[in-house]
Write a protein that holds these residues in place. Structure first.
Motif, PDB file in Angstrom:
ATOM      1  N   GLY A  31       0.860  -1.170   0.000  1.00 50.13           N
ATOM      2  CA  GLY A  31       0.000   0.000   0.000  1.00 50.13           C
ATOM      3  C   GLY A  31       0.895   1.217   0.000  1.00 50.13           C
ATOM      4  O   GLY A  31       2.075   1.122  -0.322  1.00 50.13           O
ATOM      5  N   PRO A  32       0.354   2.360   0.382  1.00 53.84           N
ATOM      6  CA  PRO A  32       1.180   3.565   0.386  1.00 53.84           C
ATOM      7  C   PRO A  32       2.364   3.425   1.351  1.00 53.84           C
ATOM      8  O   PRO A  32       2.277   2.750   2.357  1.00 53.84           O
ATOM      9  CB  PRO A  32       0.230   4.670   0.848  1.00 53.84           C
ATOM     10  CG  PRO A  32      -1.023   4.009   1.284  1.00 53.84           C
ATOM     11  CD  PRO A  32      -0.995   2.588   0.847  1.00 53.84           C
ATOM     12  N   THR A  33       3.453   4.078   1.003  1.00 56.91           N
ATOM     13  CA  THR A  33       4.655   4.079   1.832  1.00 56.91           C
ATOM     14  C   THR A  33       4.622   5.277   2.773  1.00 56.91           C
ATOM     15  O   THR A  33       4.105   6.315   2.426  1.00 56.91           O
ATOM     16  CB  THR A  33       5.913   4.197   0.935  1.00 56.91           C
ATOM     17  OG1 THR A  33       5.926   3.088   0.052  1.00 56.91           O
ATOM     18  CG2 THR A  33       7.183   4.215   1.741  1.00 56.91           C
ATOM     19  N   GLY A  34       5.212   5.101   3.945  1.00 55.96           N
ATOM     20  CA  GLY A  34       5.382   6.221   4.859  1.00 55.96           C
ATOM     21  C   GLY A  34       4.422   6.186   6.028  1.00 55.96           C
ATOM     22  O   GLY A  34       3.897   5.146   6.404  1.00 55.96           O
ATOM     23  N   VAL A  35       4.189   7.351   6.595  1.00 52.40           N
ATOM     24  CA  VAL A  35       3.351   7.482   7.784  1.00 52.40           C
ATOM     25  C   VAL A  35       1.876   7.389   7.383  1.00 52.40           C
ATOM     26  O   VAL A  35       1.386   8.201   6.606  1.00 52.40           O
ATOM     27  CB  VAL A  35       3.636   8.815   8.515  1.00 52.40           C
ATOM     28  CG1 VAL A  35       2.717   8.973   9.716  1.00 52.40           C
ATOM     29  CG2 VAL A  35       5.098   8.898   8.932  1.00 52.40           C
ATOM     30  N   LEU A  36       1.176   6.388   7.925  1.00 51.28           N
ATOM     31  CA  LEU A  36      -0.247   6.203   7.646  1.00 51.28           C
ATOM     32  C   LEU A  36      -1.113   6.900   8.689  1.00 51.28           C
ATOM     33  O   LEU A  36      -2.265   7.209   8.440  1.00 51.28           O
ATOM     34  CB  LEU A  36      -0.600   4.717   7.643  1.00 51.28           C
ATOM     35  CG  LEU A  36       0.136   3.832   6.643  1.00 51.28           C
ATOM     36  CD1 LEU A  36      -0.329   2.397   6.790  1.00 51.28           C
ATOM     37  CD2 LEU A  36      -0.084   4.337   5.226  1.00 51.28           C
ATOM     38  N   TRP A  37      -0.571   7.093   9.884  1.00 48.30           N
ATOM     39  CA  TRP A  37      -1.304   7.720  10.996  1.00 48.30           C
ATOM     40  C   TRP A  37      -0.291   8.289  11.966  1.00 48.30           C
ATOM     41  O   TRP A  37       0.815   7.770  12.092  1.00 48.30           O
ATOM     42  CB  TRP A  37      -2.175   6.666  11.695  1.00 48.30           C
ATOM     43  CG  TRP A  37      -2.799   7.156  12.968  1.00 48.30           C
ATOM     44  CD1 TRP A  37      -3.979   7.807  13.097  1.00 48.30           C
ATOM     45  CD2 TRP A  37      -2.266   7.048  14.288  1.00 48.30           C
ATOM     46  NE1 TRP A  37      -4.215   8.117  14.428  1.00 48.30           N
ATOM     47  CE2 TRP A  37      -3.163   7.648  15.168  1.00 48.30           C
ATOM     48  CE3 TRP A  37      -1.088   6.504  14.808  1.00 48.30           C
ATOM     49  CZ2 TRP A  37      -2.949   7.729  16.542  1.00 48.30           C
ATOM     50  CZ3 TRP A  37      -0.862   6.578  16.166  1.00 48.30           C
ATOM     51  CH2 TRP A  37      -1.798   7.184  17.019  1.00 48.30           C
ATOM     52  N   LEU A  50       2.215   5.358  12.775  1.00 46.54           N
ATOM     53  CA  LEU A  50       2.055   4.070  12.106  1.00 46.54           C
ATOM     54  C   LEU A  50       2.728   4.208  10.750  1.00 46.54           C
ATOM     55  O   LEU A  50       2.347   5.067   9.952  1.00 46.54           O
ATOM     56  CB  LEU A  50       0.577   3.721  11.945  1.00 46.54           C
ATOM     57  CG  LEU A  50       0.252   2.478  11.124  1.00 46.54           C
ATOM     58  CD1 LEU A  50       0.864   1.231  11.752  1.00 46.54           C
ATOM     59  CD2 LEU A  50      -1.252   2.325  10.967  1.00 46.54           C
ATOM     60  N   ILE A  51       3.735   3.378  10.511  1.00 45.56           N
ATOM     61  CA  ILE A  51       4.569   3.496   9.309  1.00 45.56           C
ATOM     62  C   ILE A  51       4.468   2.217   8.498  1.00 45.56           C
ATOM     63  O   ILE A  51       4.478   1.118   9.050  1.00 45.56           O
ATOM     64  CB  ILE A  51       6.033   3.762   9.709  1.00 45.56           C
ATOM     65  CG1 ILE A  51       6.100   5.065  10.498  1.00 45.56           C
ATOM     66  CG2 ILE A  51       6.946   3.788   8.489  1.00 45.56           C
ATOM     67  CD1 ILE A  51       7.377   5.279  11.240  1.00 45.56           C
ATOM     68  N   ARG A  52       4.392   2.376   7.166  1.00 45.70           N
ATOM     69  CA  ARG A  52       4.358   1.216   6.277  1.00 45.70           C
ATOM     70  C   ARG A  52       5.509   1.308   5.287  1.00 45.70           C
ATOM     71  O   ARG A  52       5.771   2.368   4.717  1.00 45.70           O
ATOM     72  CB  ARG A  52       3.036   1.155   5.507  1.00 45.70           C
ATOM     73  CG  ARG A  52       3.029  -0.050   4.590  1.00 45.70           C
ATOM     74  CD  ARG A  52       1.863  -0.211   3.658  1.00 45.70           C
ATOM     75  NE  ARG A  52       0.762   0.669   3.750  1.00 45.70           N
ATOM     76  CZ  ARG A  52      -0.512   0.278   3.769  1.00 45.70           C
ATOM     77  NH1 ARG A  52      -0.822  -0.993   3.730  1.00 45.70           N
ATOM     78  NH2 ARG A  52      -1.474   1.154   3.800  1.00 45.70           N
ATOM     79  N   LEU A  53       6.164   0.172   5.087  1.00 49.92           N
ATOM     80  CA  LEU A  53       7.218   0.043   4.069  1.00 49.92           C
ATOM     81  C   LEU A  53       6.852  -1.110   3.139  1.00 49.92           C
ATOM     82  O   LEU A  53       6.570  -2.209   3.611  1.00 49.92           O
ATOM     83  CB  LEU A  53       8.569  -0.279   4.714  1.00 49.92           C
ATOM     84  CG  LEU A  53       9.186   0.757   5.636  1.00 49.92           C
ATOM     85  CD1 LEU A  53      10.455   0.197   6.271  1.00 49.92           C
ATOM     86  CD2 LEU A  53       9.492   2.020   4.870  1.00 49.92           C
ATOM     87  N   TYR A 114       4.521  -0.862  11.124  1.00 54.02           N
ATOM     88  CA  TYR A 114       4.850  -0.842  12.548  1.00 54.02           C
ATOM     89  C   TYR A 114       4.494   0.506  13.164  1.00 54.02           C
ATOM     90  O   TYR A 114       4.385   1.514  12.483  1.00 54.02           O
ATOM     91  CB  TYR A 114       6.325  -1.165  12.765  1.00 54.02           C
ATOM     92  CG  TYR A 114       7.289  -0.211  12.119  1.00 54.02           C
ATOM     93  CD1 TYR A 114       7.808   0.878  12.830  1.00 54.02           C
ATOM     94  CD2 TYR A 114       7.689  -0.383  10.795  1.00 54.02           C
ATOM     95  CE1 TYR A 114       8.693   1.763  12.228  1.00 54.02           C
ATOM     96  CE2 TYR A 114       8.579   0.487  10.202  1.00 54.02           C
ATOM     97  CZ  TYR A 114       9.080   1.560  10.929  1.00 54.02           C
ATOM     98  OH  TYR A 114       9.948   2.427  10.341  1.00 54.02           O
ATOM     99  N   VAL A 115       4.290   0.475  14.473  1.00 51.31           N
ATOM    100  CA  VAL A 115       3.980   1.664  15.244  1.00 51.31           C
ATOM    101  C   VAL A 115       5.220   2.038  16.058  1.00 51.31           C
ATOM    102  O   VAL A 115       5.861   1.163  16.650  1.00 51.31           O
ATOM    103  CB  VAL A 115       2.795   1.413  16.206  1.00 51.31           C
ATOM    104  CG1 VAL A 115       2.567   2.601  17.139  1.00 51.31           C
ATOM    105  CG2 VAL A 115       1.532   1.106  15.422  1.00 51.31           C
TER     106      VAL A 115
END
Length: 139
Positions: A31-37, A50-53, A114-115
């Protein structure tokens, strides 16, 4: 003792609340990269993100000199590189990163979400340089 209700609280009182559903935000990787929340509530003493890579993405080597950080792996997998060696990252893993510790993070084949949680950084303050006279004459 009677149970308190939200209507019984004085205006401005601290109240617990659900902030988000991290499973809904992370959904299916990728999904999108970076800070989701991020935690943005006023008066808070913590910062959280909340970060997604995506799979194979990497956050380069860095250190937090002033703050301890907790990391909670929400979904996916990966590796945290430290000077002491690799730490595996897997769903449900909770890591403590003491201030001053160095790390890099690489997402595994399923991606990684991860948070992070740490004490809130103080806001920037404007101060006089040492030796500069106070224009108000008060100090």
């Amino acid at each position: 003792m009677a149970e308190g209700r939200s209507g019984d609280l004085p205006q401005g009182a601290a109240t617990a609340r659900v902030l988000c559903d991290v499973r809904a935000l992370t959904g299916e990787l990728p999904g999108p990269t970076g800070v989701l929340w991020k935690l943005t509530e006023s008066g808070r003493q913590l910062d959280a993100n909340l970060i997604r890579l995506p799979a194979g993405e990497r956050i380069g080597t860095h250190a937090e000199p002033d703050l301890d950080v907790l990391v909670l792996v929400v979904t996916g997998d990966g590796v945290m590189d430290t000077p002491e060696g690799e730490l595996p990252l897997a769903e449900g893993g909770l890591l403590w990163l003491p201030h001053g510790s160095t790390r890099a993070i690489t997402a595994g084949p399923r991606g990684l979400a991860y948070v992070t949680v740490h004490r809130r950084r103080p806001g920037m303050q404007i101060r006089r340089r040492p030796g500069t006279p106070d224009p108000t004459g008060s100090g």
